[in-house]
Design a protein around this motif. Structure first.
Motif, PDB file in Angstrom:
ATOM      1  N   ASP A   1      20.365   4.850  55.916  1.00 15.91           N
ATOM      2  CA  ASP A   1      19.123   4.066  55.921  1.00 15.91           C
ATOM      3  C   ASP A   1      17.877   4.933  56.016  1.00 15.91           C
ATOM      4  O   ASP A   1      16.835   4.621  55.442  1.00 15.91           O
ATOM      5  CB  ASP A   1      19.105   3.112  57.115  1.00 15.91           C
ATOM      6  N   ARG A   2      17.994   6.018  56.792  1.00 12.09           N
ATOM      7  CA  ARG A   2      16.851   6.910  56.935  1.00 12.09           C
ATOM      8  C   ARG A   2      16.536   7.592  55.605  1.00 12.09           C
ATOM      9  O   ARG A   2      15.392   7.851  55.277  1.00 12.09           O
ATOM     10  CB  ARG A   2      17.122   7.993  58.002  1.00 12.09           C
TER      11      ARG A   2
ATOM     12  N   SER B   1      17.211   3.383  42.747  1.00 12.38           N
ATOM     13  CA  SER B   1      18.145   2.256  42.722  1.00 12.38           C
ATOM     14  C   SER B   1      19.323   2.633  43.615  1.00 12.38           C
ATOM     15  O   SER B   1      19.504   3.815  43.944  1.00 12.38           O
ATOM     16  CB  SER B   1      18.632   2.011  41.299  1.00 12.38           C
ATOM     17  N   GLU B   2      20.147   1.666  43.982  1.00 17.34           N
ATOM     18  CA  GLU B   2      21.308   1.977  44.833  1.00 17.34           C
ATOM     19  C   GLU B   2      22.226   2.974  44.138  1.00 17.34           C
ATOM     20  O   GLU B   2      22.795   3.871  44.754  1.00 17.34           O
ATOM     21  CB  GLU B   2      22.085   0.697  45.194  1.00 17.34           C
TER      22      GLU B   2
ATOM     23  N   SER C   1       6.218   9.255  45.516  1.00 21.51           N
ATOM     24  CA  SER C   1       7.627   9.224  45.136  1.00 21.51           C
ATOM     25  C   SER C   1       8.219  10.623  45.113  1.00 21.51           C
ATOM     26  O   SER C   1       7.864  11.456  44.278  1.00 21.51           O
ATOM     27  CB  SER C   1       7.771   8.590  43.753  1.00 21.51           C
TER      28      SER C   1
ATOM     29  N   GLN D   1      12.379   5.165  48.367  1.00 25.09           N
ATOM     30  CA  GLN D   1      12.373   3.730  48.130  1.00 25.09           C
ATOM     31  C   GLN D   1      12.433   3.330  46.671  1.00 25.09           C
ATOM     32  O   GLN D   1      12.846   2.229  46.342  1.00 25.09           O
ATOM     33  CB  GLN D   1      11.155   3.119  48.808  1.00 25.09           C
ATOM     34  N   ASP D   2      11.984   4.236  45.776  1.00 24.59           N
ATOM     35  CA  ASP D   2      12.030   3.846  44.364  1.00 24.59           C
ATOM     36  C   ASP D   2      13.381   4.168  43.708  1.00 24.59           C
ATOM     37  O   ASP D   2      13.537   3.984  42.522  1.00 24.59           O
ATOM     38  CB  ASP D   2      10.869   4.499  43.583  1.00 24.59           C
TER      39      ASP D   2
ATOM     40  N   ASN E   1       3.407   7.527  50.834  1.00 22.31           N
ATOM     41  CA  ASN E   1       3.636   6.594  49.727  1.00 22.31           C
ATOM     42  C   ASN E   1       3.955   7.271  48.398  1.00 22.31           C
ATOM     43  O   ASN E   1       4.067   6.621  47.375  1.00 22.31           O
ATOM     44  CB  ASN E   1       2.407   5.689  49.568  1.00 22.31           C
TER      45      ASN E   1
ATOM     46  N   ARG F   1      17.316   6.325  52.660  1.00 20.83           N
ATOM     47  CA  ARG F   1      16.833   5.273  51.750  1.00 20.83           C
ATOM     48  C   ARG F   1      15.340   5.015  51.952  1.00 20.83           C
ATOM     49  O   ARG F   1      14.584   4.852  51.000  1.00 20.83           O
ATOM     50  CB  ARG F   1      17.638   3.991  51.991  1.00 20.83           C
ATOM     51  N   GLU F   2      14.912   5.027  53.225  1.00 17.13           N
ATOM     52  CA  GLU F   2      13.488   4.827  53.546  1.00 17.13           C
ATOM     53  C   GLU F   2      12.571   5.791  52.807  1.00 17.13           C
ATOM     54  O   GLU F   2      11.452   5.462  52.446  1.00 17.13           O
ATOM     55  CB  GLU F   2      13.304   5.188  55.026  1.00 17.13           C
ATOM     56  N   GLN F   3      13.068   7.023  52.618  1.00 13.54           N
ATOM     57  CA  GLN F   3      12.246   8.055  51.981  1.00 13.54           C
ATOM     58  C   GLN F   3      12.296   7.979  50.460  1.00 13.54           C
ATOM     59  O   GLN F   3      11.448   8.534  49.778  1.00 13.54           O
ATOM     60  CB  GLN F   3      12.717   9.455  52.414  1.00 13.54           C
TER      61      GLN F   3
END
Ligand code: PFF
Length: 452
Positions: free
Chosen positions: A412-413, A422-423, A253, A419-420, A251, A415-417
């Motif tokens: 996606d993998r 922005s795109e 960042s 998560q904070d 969890n 992005r999972e890591q």
């Protein structure tokens, strides 16, 4: 999905990743190497390129390296192997992990010898041996140290023992506990030294040397050195940061932690420059003195200042602490791999890899004395290992990790890591890892071998 935890455990405290990764990053590279290579390469212009490399390549690659570690949750070798398998990529990606373990070995073998010099200097400082001695004598003492294989061997052995002791105790009782003690002390000692140089050194001349930009002083070689050093100082490209990422709770960042590490590492390097150069200029010494800068030039200055023995002791203890918290990260990838692959206990793995590294270090020990004439491409054994590891293996390792994250892993993998993120931020990071970092690393290489 990445596993929640590794067989080695995860850091049990919230700030351990930042402290441990900063401990890995801040080391001889910041205090010994950065000032002397900045000095040799003309100061400000070199510093600017170095800062650019840290921000534009180093930080994004560090994020990539940490996320690989946290996804794989194993030693760099097995992390790369298992990630390559899960995304159906070639198993040869395992070579990134293998080269990392090797680079760690190579670096630690000479790192420990240099850290041994710092240990020897703590003793010299405590016993007041710099006080009222001429510059020439201090130079001769340094030469005498380098010319004594048995003395170098003694300190190298002691430093390897210190490193293995921490590693053997495991990630929480060993590594975590150590960085929680060493890092605050290191920052406090650095502030003491900075306070001294600001009040007693020629601070203006030191700062001007570090920050005045003169592009005419930048050679192709200097670009390669700046980039290689950005990798070295951030401990990138060899799996040290990857393995620390493997112990990071799911969890936390990655982005924030990595920016904090990059910032602290840069702050310490600049602070080290701001400690060393004002003292150098106040005493009319040579900023381009090379590797002896910290071991010859500074003691000359310490010898002349009030309470010089106290400051000298503070300074060399600082260097030893910084080196110690880095050396444990150099060995951890190999130890983690031995534990996973061979089922060894941490104690046996630490002893086995420590002895191997100690043996390789003998090459560096003799490269300063009996074997100083044995050169290849004009480089001694020590110079060759340093060049190969810092300027070739680390940048190429970092490049391969960047390529793996940006070209091979599904978005996606990643992005999972993160998560904070922005795109937009995610897209920027992928763009850097995909194009900018590889192009810069390759361009600097091409330039250094004369193609560009
Ligand atoms: N970053 C360390 C320093 O600046 O001294 C050296 C280092 C440690 C390099 C760990 C690479 C590494 F994996």
């Amino acid at each position: 999905m990445g596993q929640a935890s590794s067989v080695h455990g995860v850091w049990s405290k919230r700030w351990t990743f930042v402290l441990a990764a900063t401990g890995s990053a801040v080391g001889l590279g910041n205090i010994w190497k950065f000032p002397y290579i900045a000095g040799e390469n003309g100061g400000g212009a070199f510093v600017l390129v170095y800062l650019f490399c840290i921000a534009a390549i180093g930080i994004p690659i560090m994020m990539g390296e940490v996320l690989l570690g946290r996804m794989g949750r194993q030693s760099p070798v097995n992390t790369m192997l298992s990630l390559a398998k899960t995304v159906n990529a070639s198993c040869s990606w395992v070579l990134v992990g293998v080269s990392g373990v090797l680079a760690g070995f190579f670096i630690l073998s000479f790192y420990s010898v240099i850290a041994g010099w710092a240990l020897a200097y703590v003793v010299k400082a405590v016993s007041g041996s710099f006080v009222d001695v001429s510059a020439q004598q201090i130079g001769q003492e340094f030469d005498a140290l380098l010319h004594s294989p048995s003395t170098l061997l003694f300190w190298h052995s002691l430093f390897m023992l210190m490193t293995c002791t921490v590693i053997a105790k495991g990630i929480n009782r060993g590594l975590q506990a150590t960085v929680y003690i060493l890092m605050p002390l290191l920052f406090a000692l650095m502030l003491v030294m900075l306070g001294y140089s600001m009040t007693s050194g020629n601070f203006e001349a030191g700062a001007a040397f570090l920050f005045n930009f003169d592009p005419s002083k930048l050679s192709g070689e200097a670009l390669l050195v700046a980039m290689g050093h950005a990798f070295f100082t951030l401990s990138l490209g060899m799996g040290a940061i990857m393995v620390y990422g493997a112990y990071m709770p799911a969890n936390e960042s990655i982005g924030k932690m990595v920016v904090a590490v990059g910032f602290l590492d840069t702050a310490v390097a600049l602070a080290a420059g701001l400690v060393i150069f004002p003292i150098v200029f106040a005493n009319q010494l040579d900023p381009g003195a090379g590797p002896g800068l910290m071991f010859v030039t500074l003691p000359i200055a310490f010898g002349q200042m009030p309470a010089g023995s106290v400051f000298a002791t503070v300074f060399f203890v600082l260097v030893v602490f910084a080196a110690w918290s880095s050396s444990i990260s150099l060995l951890e990838p190999a130890v983690a791999w031995l534990v996973e692959h061979r089922g060894l206990s941490r104690l046996s793995a630490a002893m086995f890899s420590g002895v191997a590294c100690w043996l390789l270090g003998l090459g560096t020990v003799i490269s300063f004395n009996v074997a100083s004439e044995w050169t290849l491409w004009d480089k001694t054994f020590f110079d060759l290992l340093d060049f190969l590891a810092s300027n070739v293996m680390l940048p190429l390792g970092g490049l391969a990790m960047a390529v793996f994250v940006a070209w091979i892993l599904p978005l996606d993998r990643v992005r999972e890591q993160l998560q904070d993120f922005s795109e937009g931020l995610l897209a920027l990071m992928i763009f850097i890892l995909k194009y900018v970092a590889p192009a810069l690393v390759l361009a600097v290489f091409a330039r250094s071998i004369g193609v560009l």
